[in-house]
Scaffold this motif. Structure first.
Motif, PDB file in Angstrom:
ATOM      1  N   PHE A 278     -10.094   4.736 -15.778  1.00 51.81           N
ATOM      2  CA  PHE A 278      -8.389   4.382 -15.615  1.00 51.81           C
ATOM      3  C   PHE A 278      -9.032   2.881 -16.463  1.00 51.81           C
ATOM      4  CE2 PHE A 278      -9.182   0.033 -13.913  1.00 51.81           C
ATOM      5  CZ  PHE A 278     -10.575   0.941 -13.295  1.00 51.81           C
ATOM      6  N   CYS A 279      -8.444   1.911 -16.992  1.00 52.50           N
ATOM      7  CA  CYS A 279      -7.930   1.532 -17.889  1.00 52.50           C
ATOM      8  C   CYS A 279      -6.674   0.726 -18.066  1.00 52.50           C
ATOM      9  CB  CYS A 279      -8.717   0.983 -19.684  1.00 52.50           C
ATOM     10  SG  CYS A 279      -8.539   0.095 -20.493  1.00 52.50           S
TER      11      CYS A 279
ATOM     12  N   THR B 225       0.868  -6.470 -20.236  1.00 48.77           N
ATOM     13  CA  THR B 225      -0.083  -5.960 -19.364  1.00 48.77           C
ATOM     14  C   THR B 225      -0.307  -4.224 -19.957  1.00 48.77           C
ATOM     15  OG1 THR B 225      -0.244  -7.581 -17.585  1.00 48.77           O
ATOM     16  CG2 THR B 225      -1.240  -5.078 -16.997  1.00 48.77           C
ATOM     17  N   THR B 226      -1.372  -3.925 -20.349  1.00 50.40           N
ATOM     18  CA  THR B 226      -0.991  -2.500 -20.205  1.00 50.40           C
ATOM     19  C   THR B 226      -1.727  -1.766 -19.588  1.00 50.40           C
ATOM     20  OG1 THR B 226      -2.813  -2.537 -22.288  1.00 50.40           O
ATOM     21  CG2 THR B 226      -0.052  -2.320 -22.891  1.00 50.40           C
ATOM     22  N   THR B 227      -1.672  -0.946 -18.713  1.00 46.80           N
ATOM     23  CA  THR B 227      -2.664   0.745 -18.809  1.00 46.80           C
ATOM     24  C   THR B 227      -2.793   2.043 -18.904  1.00 46.80           C
ATOM     25  OG1 THR B 227      -1.060   2.152 -16.796  1.00 46.80           O
ATOM     26  CG2 THR B 227      -1.281  -0.854 -16.531  1.00 46.80           C
ATOM     27  N   SER B 228      -3.789   2.406 -17.601  1.00 46.67           N
ATOM     28  CA  SER B 228      -4.218   3.856 -18.618  1.00 46.67           C
ATOM     29  C   SER B 228      -2.509   4.464 -17.867  1.00 46.67           C
ATOM     30  CB  SER B 228      -5.045   4.558 -17.777  1.00 46.67           C
ATOM     31  OG  SER B 228      -6.027   3.674 -17.954  1.00 46.67           O
ATOM     32  N   VAL B 229      -1.979   4.281 -17.305  1.00 48.98           N
ATOM     33  CA  VAL B 229      -0.746   5.699 -16.693  1.00 48.98           C
ATOM     34  C   VAL B 229       0.260   4.285 -17.403  1.00 48.98           C
ATOM     35  CG1 VAL B 229      -1.993   5.864 -15.006  1.00 48.98           C
ATOM     36  CG2 VAL B 229      -0.857   3.948 -14.517  1.00 48.98           C
ATOM     37  N   SER B 230       0.802   3.752 -18.402  1.00 44.87           N
ATOM     38  CA  SER B 230       1.605   3.311 -18.915  1.00 44.87           C
ATOM     39  C   SER B 230       2.526   3.962 -19.740  1.00 44.87           C
ATOM     40  CB  SER B 230       1.466   1.389 -20.061  1.00 44.87           C
ATOM     41  OG  SER B 230       0.809   1.291 -19.531  1.00 44.87           O
ATOM     42  N   ASP B 231       2.120   4.640 -20.405  1.00 41.88           N
ATOM     43  CA  ASP B 231       3.149   5.448 -21.019  1.00 41.88           C
ATOM     44  C   ASP B 231       3.483   7.281 -20.769  1.00 41.88           C
ATOM     45  OD1 ASP B 231       3.840   4.057 -22.893  1.00 41.88           O
ATOM     46  OD2 ASP B 231       1.774   3.950 -24.130  1.00 41.88           O
TER      47      ASP B 231
ATOM     48  N   VAL C 124      -5.983  -2.498  -7.976  1.00 44.07           N
ATOM     49  CA  VAL C 124      -6.721  -1.754  -9.469  1.00 44.07           C
ATOM     50  C   VAL C 124      -5.170  -1.120  -9.408  1.00 44.07           C
ATOM     51  CG1 VAL C 124      -7.226  -0.342 -10.808  1.00 44.07           C
ATOM     52  CG2 VAL C 124      -8.513  -2.070  -9.474  1.00 44.07           C
ATOM     53  N   LEU C 125      -5.243   0.174  -8.249  1.00 42.80           N
ATOM     54  CA  LEU C 125      -4.716   1.041  -8.195  1.00 42.80           C
ATOM     55  C   LEU C 125      -2.497   0.600  -7.868  1.00 42.80           C
ATOM     56  CD1 LEU C 125      -5.794   2.838  -4.813  1.00 42.80           C
ATOM     57  CD2 LEU C 125      -5.453   3.778  -7.246  1.00 42.80           C
ATOM     58  N   ALA C 126      -2.846  -0.632  -7.360  1.00 41.59           N
ATOM     59  CA  ALA C 126      -1.132  -1.638  -6.868  1.00 41.59           C
ATOM     60  C   ALA C 126      -1.053  -1.991  -8.595  1.00 41.59           C
ATOM     61  CB  ALA C 126      -1.661  -2.945  -5.631  1.00 41.59           C
ATOM     62  N   THR C 127      -1.619  -2.345  -9.203  1.00 36.53           N
ATOM     63  CA  THR C 127      -1.507  -2.744 -10.925  1.00 36.53           C
ATOM     64  C   THR C 127      -1.156  -1.624 -11.399  1.00 36.53           C
ATOM     65  OG1 THR C 127      -2.772  -4.501 -10.749  1.00 36.53           O
ATOM     66  CG2 THR C 127      -1.765  -4.352 -12.622  1.00 36.53           C
ATOM     67  N   LEU C 128      -1.428  -0.633 -11.359  1.00 34.80           N
ATOM     68  CA  LEU C 128      -1.073   1.070 -12.202  1.00 34.80           C
ATOM     69  C   LEU C 128      -0.086   1.602 -11.779  1.00 34.80           C
ATOM     70  CD1 LEU C 128      -4.849   2.644 -11.718  1.00 34.80           C
ATOM     71  CD2 LEU C 128      -3.812   1.833 -13.723  1.00 34.80           C
ATOM     72  N   GLU C 129       0.610   1.388 -10.284  1.00 30.48           N
ATOM     73  CA  GLU C 129       2.306   1.077 -10.240  1.00 30.48           C
ATOM     74  C   GLU C 129       2.969   0.808 -10.709  1.00 30.48           C
ATOM     75  OE1 GLU C 129       1.034   3.616  -5.234  1.00 30.48           O
ATOM     76  OE2 GLU C 129       2.666   2.344  -5.815  1.00 30.48           O
ATOM     77  N   LYS C 130       2.690  -0.885 -10.154  1.00 28.83           N
ATOM     78  CA  LYS C 130       3.785  -1.756 -10.940  1.00 28.83           C
ATOM     79  C   LYS C 130       4.008  -1.651 -12.409  1.00 28.83           C
ATOM     80  CE  LYS C 130       2.965  -4.083  -6.470  1.00 28.83           C
ATOM     81  NZ  LYS C 130       2.992  -5.443  -5.646  1.00 28.83           N
TER      82      LYS C 130
ATOM     83  N   ASN D  69       4.444   0.182 -14.453  1.00 32.71           N
ATOM     84  CA  ASN D  69       5.038   1.653 -14.703  1.00 32.71           C
ATOM     85  C   ASN D  69       6.383   2.188 -13.877  1.00 32.71           C
ATOM     86  OD1 ASN D  69       5.921   3.636 -15.846  1.00 32.71           O
ATOM     87  ND2 ASN D  69       4.462   5.056 -16.141  1.00 32.71           N
ATOM     88  N   PRO D  70       6.782   1.128 -13.279  1.00 38.51           N
ATOM     89  CA  PRO D  70       7.408   1.072 -11.843  1.00 38.51           C
ATOM     90  C   PRO D  70       8.521   3.067 -12.230  1.00 38.51           C
ATOM     91  CG  PRO D  70       8.611  -1.031 -13.163  1.00 38.51           C
ATOM     92  CD  PRO D  70       7.211   0.029 -13.992  1.00 38.51           C
ATOM     93  N   LYS D  71       9.403   2.892 -13.418  1.00 39.43           N
ATOM     94  CA  LYS D  71      10.495   3.359 -13.750  1.00 39.43           C
ATOM     95  C   LYS D  71      10.056   4.620 -13.681  1.00 39.43           C
ATOM     96  CE  LYS D  71      13.558   3.743 -17.004  1.00 39.43           C
ATOM     97  NZ  LYS D  71      14.128   4.342 -18.445  1.00 39.43           N
ATOM     98  N   ASN D  72       8.355   5.007 -14.121  1.00 39.52           N
ATOM     99  CA  ASN D  72       8.533   6.515 -14.256  1.00 39.52           C
ATOM    100  C   ASN D  72       6.739   6.656 -13.021  1.00 39.52           C
ATOM    101  OD1 ASN D  72       9.799   6.791 -16.576  1.00 39.52           O
ATOM    102  ND2 ASN D  72       8.382   5.335 -17.952  1.00 39.52           N
ATOM    103  N   TYR D  73       7.124   6.244 -12.063  1.00 42.39           N
ATOM    104  CA  TYR D  73       6.162   6.404 -11.150  1.00 42.39           C
ATOM    105  C   TYR D  73       6.558   6.526 -10.334  1.00 42.39           C
ATOM    106  CZ  TYR D  73       1.128   5.205  -9.552  1.00 42.39           C
ATOM    107  OH  TYR D  73      -0.357   5.964  -9.031  1.00 42.39           O
ATOM    108  N   ILE D  74       6.848   7.717  -9.724  1.00 43.73           N
ATOM    109  CA  ILE D  74       7.522   8.468  -8.206  1.00 43.73           C
ATOM    110  C   ILE D  74       5.973   8.619  -7.070  1.00 43.73           C
ATOM    111  CG2 ILE D  74       9.307  10.419  -7.583  1.00 43.73           C
ATOM    112  CD1 ILE D  74       9.197  10.696 -10.707  1.00 43.73           C
ATOM    113  N   GLY D  75       6.666   8.040  -5.627  1.00 47.54           N
ATOM    114  CA  GLY D  75       5.879   7.915  -5.280  1.00 47.54           C
ATOM    115  C   GLY D  75       5.020   7.224  -5.455  1.00 47.54           C
TER     116      GLY D  75
END
Lengths: 311, 60
Positions: free
Chosen positions: A42-43, A51-57, A90-96, A98-104
């Motif tokens: 991850f990054c 803020t961009t993350t590995s799961v942003s897109d 880190v986990l919280a930031t990854l989730e937040k 990308n809130p629209k596309n992060y389910i659960g």
């Protein structure tokens, strides 16, 4: 071009397997990350602009557990408690990010606060049991009414302790025996016992709500808490259609606490009132889906595909 | 078990159960058996292979 689909789960989660089989059937690529087996790269980049993350897109379905970020060998380190805490922001930031596309949400699972949830439920107009949280007998006795039953349950997790020759485990929700209550005790949640016609389990994901009626009242084993499952003679479970007003309140409640997937437990009283009990952000739905023929796995696969392909 | 109450554990501990590990040992035994099969790579497919050979022989 399709977005990447990431599914975070546990190695042995049956529901995840079922959804993935549907994704295979629909010929959709995905990447499964198991908390108990894989390390995920991850990054996170933070700048003044964004803020961009590995799961942003990506489209992420966080079905169970969390994305494991530690080198595998460190999972057995005596520092694991410290390392897990360091992982949390880190986990919280990854989730937040990308809130629209992060389910659960693992963050919701970890921070699931029954007291906050009761307050939120009351705020949207759902009935809740009369509740006290206290650490002393005097306040408890001032709260209770004679000839009424009261239950207690854990604030977070049911007790469990493993020792060499035995283990200790809690019984879930239990009726309080006031003769056994000492003057001072660790913080405890106590609620009035509510008679039920049926219990209702609702699984929801995004805007899809699936409700099931559980006839648990006539079985002594499940009368207090249907989760004390009777495997010999299981409770009858059938599909249940929530009336519009209650469903609207439930939707408002999950929006208020910011949860886009989970399981909610309600009681329907003999007086036809719906009473909110609790929400579990990463609850199991397999049992509900099979009992009611809801095909939740297929629906989840389809809504993930809709996000991957069309959004 | 009553010590939990005297020591001031949360009220939920009124019904905490102590479970001896005898049952767990049996369960572990089962797990070991499964592990044995997995480690020897015996799958449902090759487990039934001899039987399918017999069938083959009969059909031939």
């Amino acid at each position: 071009m399709n977005k990447n689909l990431i599914i975070i789960s546990e190695r042995n989660d049956k529901s995840t397997n079922n959804v993935l089989e549907w994704l295979d059937y629909y010929d959709i690529d995905f990447e499964r990350k198991n908390v108990d087996s894989d390390r995920s790269d991850f990054c996170i980049r933070i700048s003044t602009q964004e803020t961009t993350t590995s799961v942003s897109d990506c489209i992420v379905w966080n079905r169970r557990g969390y994305m494991s970020l530690l080198p595998t060998h460190l999972k057995k380190s005596e520092w694991i408690g410290y390392l897990k805490k360091e992982q949390f922001p880190v986990l919280a930031t990854l989730e937040k990010s990308n809130p629209k596309n992060y389910i659960g949400s693992y963050v919701h699972e970890l921070e699931n606060n029954k007291l906050n949830n009761l307050q939120a439920a009351a705020k949207v107009g759902l009935e809740i049991p009369k509740t006290i949280v206290t650490n002393n007998k005097q306040d408890l006795l001032n709260f209770v009414e004679v000839n009424k039953k009261y239950i207690t349950k854990s604030l977070v997790y049911s007790p469990f302790l493993e020792k060499k020759d035995c283990y200790y485990k809690g019984n879930g929700t239990i009726v309080v025996d006031f003769e056994k209550v000492s003057e001072y005790f660790a913080p405890s949640l106590i609620q009035e016992y509510i008679d039920k016609e049926i219990e209702i389990r609702i699984f929801f994901i995004l805007d899809n709500f699936y409700a099931m009626a559980i006839f648990s009242q006539n079985d002594l084993k499940t009368q207090i808490d249907f989760r004390n499952y009777n495997d010999v003679s299981p409770n009858r479970c059938v599909p249940f259609e929530l009336e519009a007003t209650t469903l609207a309140k439930i939707k408002e409640f999950v929006s208020l606490i910011g949860c886009n997937s989970g399981s909610i437990d309600l009681i329907l009283t003999p007086e036809n009132k719906f009473v909110f009990l609790e929400i579990n952000p990463m609850g199991q739905y397999h049992w509900l889906s099979e009992s009611c023929n809801y095909y939740v796995d297929k629906h989840i696969a389809e809504l993930l595909i809709e996000k991957v392909v069309y959004e | 078990m009553n010590n939990f109450i005297e020591e001031g554990f949360p009220l939920e501990f009124q019904q905490v159960q102590k479970v001896e590990k005898e049952q767990t040992i049996l369960r572990n035994k089962k797990v070991m058996d499964i592990d044995f099969y997995q480690s020897n790579q015996i799958t449902p497919q090759n487990f039934f292979k001899p039987i399918s050979k017999i069938f083959k022989f009969e059909f031939d």
